[in-house]
Design a protein around this motif. Structure first.
Motif, PDB file in Angstrom:
ATOM      1  N   ASP A 125     -24.933 -77.717 -31.519  1.00 58.05           N
ATOM      2  CA  ASP A 125     -23.894 -77.054 -32.308  1.00 58.05           C
ATOM      3  C   ASP A 125     -24.467 -76.327 -33.521  1.00 58.05           C
ATOM      4  N   TYR A 126     -23.921 -75.141 -33.768  1.00 59.29           N
ATOM      5  CA  TYR A 126     -24.219 -74.423 -35.021  1.00 59.29           C
ATOM      6  C   TYR A 126     -22.964 -73.676 -35.436  1.00 59.29           C
ATOM      7  N   LEU A 127     -22.551 -73.858 -36.691  1.00 60.20           N
ATOM      8  CA  LEU A 127     -21.335 -73.208 -37.183  1.00 60.20           C
ATOM      9  C   LEU A 127     -21.524 -72.785 -38.632  1.00 60.20           C
ATOM     10  N   LYS A 128     -21.285 -71.503 -38.907  1.00 58.01           N
ATOM     11  CA  LYS A 128     -21.338 -70.965 -40.265  1.00 58.01           C
ATOM     12  C   LYS A 128     -20.211 -69.934 -40.368  1.00 58.01           C
ATOM     13  N   ILE A 129     -19.119 -70.348 -40.999  1.00 60.35           N
ATOM     14  CA  ILE A 129     -17.915 -69.516 -41.046  1.00 60.35           C
ATOM     15  C   ILE A 129     -17.945 -68.496 -42.177  1.00 60.35           C
ATOM     16  N   GLY A 130     -18.429 -68.915 -43.351  1.00 53.81           N
ATOM     17  CA  GLY A 130     -18.394 -68.037 -44.516  1.00 53.81           C
ATOM     18  C   GLY A 130     -19.357 -66.864 -44.432  1.00 53.81           C
ATOM     19  N   GLY A 131     -19.198 -65.910 -45.361  1.00 52.80           N
ATOM     20  CA  GLY A 131     -20.096 -64.763 -45.438  1.00 52.80           C
ATOM     21  C   GLY A 131     -19.654 -63.610 -44.568  1.00 52.80           C
ATOM     22  N   LEU A 147     -33.763 -67.387 -37.794  1.00 56.72           N
ATOM     23  CA  LEU A 147     -32.828 -68.330 -38.401  1.00 56.72           C
ATOM     24  C   LEU A 147     -33.397 -69.739 -38.476  1.00 56.72           C
ATOM     25  N   TYR A 148     -34.239 -70.104 -37.505  1.00 53.43           N
ATOM     26  CA  TYR A 148     -34.770 -71.473 -37.451  1.00 53.43           C
ATOM     27  C   TYR A 148     -35.488 -71.876 -38.738  1.00 53.43           C
ATOM     28  N   LYS A 149     -36.044 -70.894 -39.451  1.00 48.49           N
ATOM     29  CA  LYS A 149     -36.795 -71.193 -40.672  1.00 48.49           C
ATOM     30  C   LYS A 149     -35.920 -71.795 -41.764  1.00 48.49           C
ATOM     31  N   LYS A 150     -34.610 -71.584 -41.652  1.00 47.35           N
ATOM     32  CA  LYS A 150     -33.675 -72.077 -42.676  1.00 47.35           C
ATOM     33  C   LYS A 150     -33.073 -73.440 -42.313  1.00 47.35           C
ATOM     34  N   THR A 167     -35.647 -81.360 -37.493  1.00 50.74           N
ATOM     35  CA  THR A 167     -35.251 -82.410 -36.550  1.00 50.74           C
ATOM     36  C   THR A 167     -33.856 -82.193 -35.971  1.00 50.74           C
ATOM     37  N   SER A 168     -33.184 -81.126 -36.368  1.00 51.27           N
ATOM     38  CA  SER A 168     -31.818 -80.895 -35.880  1.00 51.27           C
ATOM     39  C   SER A 168     -31.824 -80.159 -34.544  1.00 51.27           C
ATOM     40  N   PRO A 169     -30.839 -80.437 -33.681  1.00 52.04           N
ATOM     41  CA  PRO A 169     -30.730 -79.709 -32.407  1.00 52.04           C
ATOM     42  C   PRO A 169     -30.566 -78.203 -32.614  1.00 52.04           C
ATOM     43  N   ALA A 170     -29.903 -77.803 -33.716  1.00 53.38           N
ATOM     44  CA  ALA A 170     -29.707 -76.379 -33.996  1.00 53.38           C
ATOM     45  C   ALA A 170     -31.057 -75.688 -34.230  1.00 53.38           C
ATOM     46  N   TYR A 171     -31.978 -76.399 -34.866  1.00 56.09           N
ATOM     47  CA  TYR A 171     -33.320 -75.856 -35.074  1.00 56.09           C
ATOM     48  C   TYR A 171     -33.996 -75.602 -33.727  1.00 56.09           C
ATOM     49  N   SER A 172     -33.929 -76.595 -32.831  1.00 56.35           N
ATOM     50  CA  SER A 172     -34.547 -76.454 -31.507  1.00 56.35           C
ATOM     51  C   SER A 172     -33.963 -75.252 -30.763  1.00 56.35           C
ATOM     52  N   MET A 173     -32.640 -75.101 -30.860  1.00 53.78           N
ATOM     53  CA  MET A 173     -31.968 -74.006 -30.167  1.00 53.78           C
ATOM     54  C   MET A 173     -32.409 -72.656 -30.719  1.00 53.78           C
ATOM     55  N   THR A 174     -32.364 -72.502 -32.031  1.00 53.23           N
ATOM     56  CA  THR A 174     -32.688 -71.210 -32.633  1.00 53.23           C
ATOM     57  C   THR A 174     -34.172 -70.869 -32.484  1.00 53.23           C
ATOM     58  N   TYR A 175     -35.026 -71.881 -32.578  1.00 53.88           N
ATOM     59  CA  TYR A 175     -36.457 -71.631 -32.402  1.00 53.88           C
ATOM     60  C   TYR A 175     -36.754 -71.235 -30.960  1.00 53.88           C
ATOM     61  N   HIS A 225     -45.482 -80.708 -31.341  1.00 53.64           N
ATOM     62  CA  HIS A 225     -44.292 -80.936 -30.510  1.00 53.64           C
ATOM     63  C   HIS A 225     -43.040 -80.903 -31.380  1.00 53.64           C
ATOM     64  N   ALA A 226     -42.849 -79.824 -32.102  1.00 49.44           N
ATOM     65  CA  ALA A 226     -41.741 -79.726 -33.055  1.00 49.44           C
ATOM     66  C   ALA A 226     -40.376 -79.727 -32.372  1.00 49.44           C
ATOM     67  N   ASN A 227     -40.300 -79.204 -31.152  1.00 51.61           N
ATOM     68  CA  ASN A 227     -39.036 -79.161 -30.431  1.00 51.61           C
ATOM     69  C   ASN A 227     -38.768 -80.527 -29.808  1.00 51.61           C
ATOM     70  N   VAL A 228     -37.859 -81.286 -30.421  1.00 49.68           N
ATOM     71  CA  VAL A 228     -37.590 -82.665 -29.993  1.00 49.68           C
ATOM     72  C   VAL A 228     -37.071 -82.711 -28.560  1.00 49.68           C
TER      73      VAL A 228
END
Length: 684
Positions: A52-58, A115-118, A122-130, A559-562
């Motif tokens: 999951d990734y959600l960013k509504i604002g902006g 986006l992954y740099k932000k 350890t989050s699934p969103a990081y794995s997805m974006t990377y 092995h950064a991608n969990v």
């Protein structure tokens, strides 16, 4: 057949039941169930992932709930959902559709830009974006598909969205609503599933059979590439093998032929064996439309030609591939026909018997125990229930289709939603206990394929392996799996993400600890009897789950991608190195080797008795007329030498009515002769 409204209610109840019994959010349960449907139709691969990734604002709101990547075709799929969770079917407005697709487009663009740099590593969103970023950087993405999945129904006024590209990559939109899911439910194995429009010359083969008709034809390399480009693994959903790309010798040979002598391809290659539910012809007798095309043999040929053009940039226009296509006369026999054609078709690479697991006696026997055995009453309940084994998704709903309201209610009370087990979930709980957490982490369909190999090998060694005790232990492992899922979700240390991986590795560790460290066997009867995990075992699981989670979310350097790390054998090796001193499993959960052998001997003896009675009943009910046809078949000169004199004598006596009630030994001999004749093509 259930109406769409009835299907919607059943679908929602399945989601809520799964979420409650497994400790999932309702939206997570919805996502998983829909993705499994999309895998079955070939829209997604077995490697789909929730993240999951959600960013509504902006100015650029972003949203995504998961992703998938088809390595062979270079298709990136990113999903977003609109889950209403209401008893009535909601309407998905055009505004909602555009909003959701705009958010997921913004997410993809941002992922391409790093986006992954932000994000927290350890989050699934990081794995997805990377993952998306790395595929984009390596120019491996050939097409992007945006999926909006929903339990609502698209508004009637909606037509389409202009599909502009992203970063020069072709973009497609997919909306999977309740109507899509309903149609998929009612059209399984029917000729309406999909149609391939072609213009192929053909030659009809003069076969006298009301079962099927056959034709010879051919594809050009470009035609085959276009078909696979459009339909992907939908062409192979009943096929027996996964594409091997250019790893096998056959595929290297195909590539060499395409490069060096494409005009010789027709002579060198065995071609394609296919089935269809219907063919349509033009006025010249050419095939213009194929309904429900299935390539049951030749998947590697198809894959290799596709990869040659798309990946190796080879010219396949001069390649010609022969095709033998059989049309099944009866819809209800379509699935069995396809399986038999696949099993007996000539193959270029060895196909194991385990690849035909859909016909395995495992399903029949497991289903019989599911229908016959009552689960012990638990938690003060006075109502006895069963565990319903759903070999095909939708089977639970279909069994209620023609029941009265009163009978439906009784069925649901006796077979509660929370006790429906489908074959893929069963494979996950079984493989986890078999200490294959890396396999489980590769996805439900991958796990199921591996489980098919295991069960087939097991049955080849011991055809009585699927006993009542095996069924009870398997259900106990399902209960354990769901309990661990729920336990993790409710833990104060759990920050979200990698729950599925933690579950698989926790159960595998418990299995490994019991056998390797304690030298014992786990007593699953304790779980079956109580139909839940008691507090003393929960206390142990609390310790193990936390340690496992901490381990997998802190992988070794490189092995950064969990998610990817958990799919590797190296991860399992690291988990087994954990030394958890607090593990003290109560002795009642342990069995000694002698106890296990005694129990196995008892249940096998009981099953032999049951099987003997079943076979005797089958032989008697088949009738003298059909036994006489079998006798005539084995009397033919070419068949007589394939059976012994004793077998032939018993067959003759039962065919002539001299044996009315065969003994158990005679019945076994007759049944084997029956199976032999059927497998050789005799139609009774």
């Amino acid at each position: 057949m259930a109406t769409i409204e009835e299907f919607h209610i059943d679908f929602l109840q399945t989601i809520l039941s799964e979420a409650d019994s497994r400790g999932l959010f309702n939206s997570q349960s919805f996502y998983e169930i829909v993705c499994e449907e999309l895998v079955s139709t070939g829209e997604l691969t077995v490697n789909y992932t929730e993240a999951d990734y959600l960013k509504i604002g902006g100015r650029s709101p972003m949203e995504a709930c998961g992703y998938d990547f088809d390595e062979e075709r270079g298709i990136l799929s990113v999903l977003v959902h609109q889950f209403y969770q209401t008893n009535t079917i909601e309407t998905i407005t055009r505004q909602t559709i555009e909003q959701k697709f705009n958010r997921v487009k913004n997410f993809i663009i941002s992922s391409f830009e790093g986006l992954y740099k932000k994000l927290e590593q350890t989050s699934p969103a990081y794995s997805m974006t990377y993952f998306i970023f790395s595929k984009f950087e390596r120019k491996e993405i050939k097409k992007i598909r945006l999926f909006l999945v929903s339990d609502g129904k698209i508004t009637r006024t909606f037509r389409s969205i202009n599909a502009e590209g992203i970063a020069g990559i072709t973009l497609e939109y997919r909306i999977v609503d309740i109507e899509y899911l309903y149609k998929n439910h009612i059209s399984q194995n029917s000729d309406s599933s999909f149609e391939v429009e072609m213009n192929l010359p053909c030659l009809r083969i003069p076969i006298e059979s009301d079962k099927y008709s056959s034709y010879l034809s051919y594809f050009t390399g470009d035609q085959l590439v276009d078909i696979y480009e459009n339909f992907g693994q939908r062409l192979l959903e009943q096929n027996v093998r996964t594409f091997l790309q250019f790893k096998g010798g056959v595929n290297k040979g195909i590539r060499n032929t395409i490069e060096g002598a494409p005009e010789m391809f027709f002579a060198y290659n065995n071609g394609i064996t296919a089935t269809a539910s219907k063919l349509e012809f033009d006025h010249d007798g050419n095939i213009r439309k194929i309904h429900n095309l299935q390539i049951v043999n030749g998947g590697q040929t198809t894959s290799s030609i596709y990869a040659a053009k798309k990946n190796a940039k080879l010219d396949v226009s001069n390649v010609t591939v022969q095709m033998k296509i059989s049309v099944v006369g009866s819809e209800e026999n379509h699935s069995d026909f396809v399986s038999k054609v696949a099993e007996y078709a000539n193959t270029q690479n060895k196909v194991n018997k385990s690849d035909f697991f859909s016909n395995s006696p495992f399903h029949k026997e497991f289903k019989q125990y599911s229908s016959r055995l009552w689960a012990p009453m638990s938690s003060g309940s006075q109502k006895m229930t069963r565990w319903f084994y759903e070999r095909v998704r939708g089977e639970y709903l279909n069994e209620q289709a023609y029941l009265t309201k009163a009978k439906q209610k009784q069925f649901q009370l006796e077979n509660p939603k929370s006790q429906v087990v489908d074959k893929t979930f069963l494979s996950k709980s079984e493989n986890a206990w078999l200490q294959k957490p890396d396999i489980v982490c590769r996805g439900a369909q991958y796990s199921f394929a591996d489980f098919a190999v295991y069960i087939t090998d097991l049955l080849e060694k011991d055809n009585l392996a699927i006993t009542e005790n095996y069924f009870k232990d398997s259900i106990a492992r399902v209960i354990l799996f769901k309990a661990v899922e729920k336990l993790i979700s409710q833990s104060d240390w759990y920050n979200g993400g990698y729950r599925a991986q933690t579950v698989a590795y926790t159960i595998s560790y418990l299995s490994w600890f019991t056998r390797s460290k304690q030298k014992k066997y786990f007593n699953f009867n304790e779980i079956w009897t109580s139909q839940k995990i008691e507090d003393d075992l929960i206390d142990v699981l609390k310790v193990v789950t936390k340690e496992v989670y901490n381990s997998i979310t802190n992988p070794p350097f490189g092995h950064a991608n969990v998610s990817q790390w958990c799919k590797k054998q190296e991860c399992w090796k690291e988990i087994k190195k954990m030394n958890i001193e607090e593990i003290k499993i109560p002795s009642r959960y342990y069995l000694e080797s002698e106890e296990v052998q005694y129990i196995k001997k008892e249940v096998v003896t009981e099953k032999k008795m049951d099987s003997g009675i079943e076979i005797q009943t089958f032989v008697y009910e088949l009738g003298v007329e059909k036994w006489n046809r079998l006798y005539e078949y084995f009397s033919l000169r070419e068949n007589r030498s394939t059976i012994t004199l004793t077998q032939f004598d018993i067959l003759k006596k039962v065919a002539k009515g001299n044996i009315v009630l065969p003994s158990e030994k005679q019945a076994n001999i007759l049944f084997k002769l029956y199976e032999k004749a059927i497998n050789e093509g005799l139609i009774l």
